[in-house]
Write a protein that holds these residues in place. Structure first.
Motif, PDB file in Angstrom:
ATOM      1  N   TYR A  48       0.784  -1.292  -0.089  1.00  0.00           N
ATOM      2  CA  TYR A  48       0.135  -0.072   0.355  1.00  0.00           C
ATOM      3  C   TYR A  48       0.097   0.971   0.059  1.00  0.00           C
ATOM      4  N   LEU A  49       0.310   1.784  -0.704  1.00  0.00           N
ATOM      5  CA  LEU A  49       0.418   3.207  -0.583  1.00  0.00           C
ATOM      6  C   LEU A  49       0.018   4.750   0.069  1.00  0.00           C
ATOM      7  N   SER A  50       0.995   5.719   0.439  1.00  0.00           N
ATOM      8  CA  SER A  50      -0.365   6.568   0.349  1.00  0.00           C
ATOM      9  C   SER A  50       0.536   7.916  -0.858  1.00  0.00           C
ATOM     10  N   ARG A  66      -1.013  -1.007  -4.081  1.00  0.00           N
ATOM     11  CA  ARG A  66      -2.094  -0.066  -4.118  1.00  0.00           C
ATOM     12  C   ARG A  66      -2.104   1.887  -3.602  1.00  0.00           C
ATOM     13  N   ILE A  67      -1.744   1.832  -4.350  1.00  0.00           N
ATOM     14  CA  ILE A  67      -2.471   3.681  -3.763  1.00  0.00           C
ATOM     15  C   ILE A  67      -4.148   3.923  -3.491  1.00  0.00           C
ATOM     16  N   VAL A  68      -3.755   4.597  -1.327  1.00  0.00           N
ATOM     17  CA  VAL A  68      -5.544   3.765  -0.392  1.00  0.00           C
ATOM     18  C   VAL A  68      -5.502   5.469  -0.119  1.00  0.00           C
ATOM     19  N   THR A  85       5.676  10.110  -1.142  1.00  0.00           N
ATOM     20  CA  THR A  85       4.969   9.001  -1.074  1.00  0.00           C
ATOM     21  C   THR A  85       5.198   8.235  -0.216  1.00  0.00           C
ATOM     22  N   THR A  86       4.276   7.572   1.057  1.00  0.00           N
ATOM     23  CA  THR A  86       5.351   7.203   2.087  1.00  0.00           C
ATOM     24  C   THR A  86       4.017   5.166   2.197  1.00  0.00           C
ATOM     25  N   ASN A 146      -9.545   1.435  -5.826  1.00  0.00           N
ATOM     26  CA  ASN A 146      -9.386   0.014  -5.561  1.00  0.00           C
ATOM     27  C   ASN A 146     -10.160   0.104  -4.178  1.00  0.00           C
ATOM     28  N   PRO A 147     -10.398  -0.929  -4.031  1.00  0.00           N
ATOM     29  CA  PRO A 147     -11.059  -1.292  -2.512  1.00  0.00           C
ATOM     30  C   PRO A 147     -10.750  -0.767  -1.194  1.00  0.00           C
ATOM     31  N   GLN A 148      -9.488  -0.328  -1.232  1.00  0.00           N
ATOM     32  CA  GLN A 148      -8.844   0.017  -0.031  1.00  0.00           C
ATOM     33  C   GLN A 148      -9.151   1.908  -0.100  1.00  0.00           C
ATOM     34  N   PHE A 149      -8.638   2.322  -1.814  1.00  0.00           N
ATOM     35  CA  PHE A 149      -9.308   4.230  -1.879  1.00  0.00           C
ATOM     36  C   PHE A 149      -9.946   4.433  -0.672  1.00  0.00           C
TER      37      PHE A 149
END
Lengths: 334, 334
Positions: A88-90, A121-123, A142-143, B30-33
């Motif tokens: 996962y990325l922010s 996934r960018i969440v 980005t993290t 995506n599902p977690q966005f």
């Protein structure tokens, strides 16, 4: 140490290390605070890697990528270097008032494409706008969170005498690309950034062997800075064979004209790997099958003598000290 | 929509939502966005919350805090709003060349102190330096990981008719503080930012009851923007009793002079809580014992009628629509 922040504090070399030690380590000290590319966090039975990186590249577009692609590659690669599958990325944007919306969209599209390639996934995100002149175009931070593959333990402290030193491809291309994109020197050369997401590259290596001691991506400060860091953290000497270091002929030409050392130019798609000599040929063979590591090569070895130093054997067989990193490395790429 | 980025895109209101929908949601789907304060990630058997926030406050110091304290509070509070105990933070700095090192150290010390109070560890960081004039003093981006408390499920989509609307204290103090600190209006008033880390506040509430539908911290855009967001996400109406909304007299005075609505001034230490009326009094009683929530109050209720709207009952009993957020909200606090 200077009493104001200088460009050298952000160049990734000696002054950056001093700033981190004096200010951040002093205040933020705790068992998980990291000297590696990512912190290792034990959460819910998993070993997670956690890393953050700010991107302020100028110009924001260059042959081979843009700041959006770069911001995903940087964090994906930091996780990959810990042997962690990026999950996962922010991303946090600071955008200058008046910046074209179409450009933001172009960078977002590049981010999405690169994230998809890396399987991450960018969440979560954040957007701030700064007034005109308060930020240079846009910054992206980005993290990332990744899950460390079972049985893998890499760290800059784990290089051992007898290890081979491997690079995953030719060095210095990103730094050279940015330097040319700024048009400050009036040099025209056909150089493209190596900017690439490297989880696939690392995954293929780990499928070949988990007996790998160090993986680092050679970003700010280039391969030379990474080697000095590892020599220091692991208290070992590093001997390089200058003839074995892959450098693109155009990059070598530019460096020759400007008096730069390719080992100190940034890469954004290159790994430095330390592993026992017994597995080094297998690692290189695997790397050479990968799309981002066709020019992988063994470039040196680790010794117990000369701890903390990086020694180059030149083409005529003489040994010289690679000048240690310090001050502002040219060109500043971030 | 404008074809360039405007300050309104970063103000947290309608244009910010449009930018996120058109550019970021479109590419990062995506599902977690997340549309909430943090993404929810199922990792290794745990439910983690993950959030990022960029801080570009000007001036970087103000009564009640500085950008360092603020950068920790913002991310700690976003995690807390998901019912997640904050575990780990990363911080990425972009600092202007020439900025005093002593100030960086002062902000780092404030970050460490605030992190300790919130029980969170700063484990990873990054430092970049931008040339003079390429960044306004310094920007800090913090990203946090928290572990969601078992049995807690909060989201902006979960407000229900019959819920009480609670605020944890007086509104608009941070925004008012920043506005005064800029000295643009020649007004002198004794206002201090409410900037505070709120995990202890949320933990005490969750010890009282887990029957809480929404927790939000009212930062950019203030309580008014948060209420409109929730009214939209949950398809409900929100009726407020204007007399019940706690506002510091000095803040009310400044707002009166400048024609501002305190509900649209940012807070940095205030929660908006939606919970069934049956538990609302218990929640308020718990909050009033906390150091950052002594002035907690029930300010309204949720209805099935007027979905998407926020209605104010004024002191003379009339009902008016709270003007929806839009454009650049004064003052821009980040």
């Amino acid at each position: 140490m200077s009493d104001v922040i200088t460009l050298a504090h952000g160049a990734g070399g000696k002054q950056t290390a001093e700033l981190i030690d004096r200010v951040f380590k002093a205040h933020f000290s705790n068992p998980q605070f990291t000297g590696d590319d990512a912190a290792v966090l034990p959460i819910g039975g998993a070993n997670l890697a956690f890393t953050t990186d700010g991107f302020i590249v100028s110009p924001p577009e260059f042959p081979g990528g843009n700041i959006g692609k770069l911001s995903i590659c940087g964090t994906v690669n930091d996780l990959s270097c810990m042997g962690a599958k990026p999950l996962y990325l922010s991303c946090a944007f600071v955008i200058e008032e008046g910046f074209p919306l179409a450009k933001v969209e172009e960078y977002a599209a590049a981010m999405a494409k690169t994230a998809a390639e890396a399987g991450v996934r960018i969440v979560a995100g954040d957007t701030k706008v700064a007034g005109k002149g308060q930020v240079d175009h846009l910054f992206i931070t980005t993290t990332g969170i990744g899950q460390i593959v079972d049985g893998v333990h890499t760290s800059g402290t784990l290089a051992r005498p007898g290890d081979a030193v491997i690079v995953s491809g030719d060095v210095g291309r990103h730094g050279c690309t940015i330097l040319l994109a700024r048009n400050q020197f009036g040099i025209d050369a056909d150089v493209t950034s190596d900017c690439a997401p490297l989880w696939g590259t690392v995954e293929a290596m780990l499928d070949t062997t988990k007996d790998i001691h160090v993986i680092r991506d050679a970003t700010r400060g280039g391969v030379g800075t990474v080697l000095y860091e590892i020599a220091g953290q692991s208290h070992v000497g590093i001997h390089l064979d200058s003839q074995a270091i892959p450098v693109d002929p155009a990059v070598r030409g530019v460096c020759g004209m400007l008096g730069l050392e390719p080992l100190y130019l940034a890469c954004e798609g290159r790994l430095v790997i330390f592993a026992p000599k017994a597995v080094a040929d297998d690692i290189v063979a695997t790397l050479r099958q990968g799309k981002y590591s066709k020019d992988a090569a063994i470039i040196g070895e680790v010794t117990a003598d000369q701890p903390g130093r990086v020694i180059m054997r030149t083409e005529i067989g003489a040994e010289t000290l690679l000048p240690p990193p310090g001050g502002e490395l040219l060109p500043r790429i971030c």
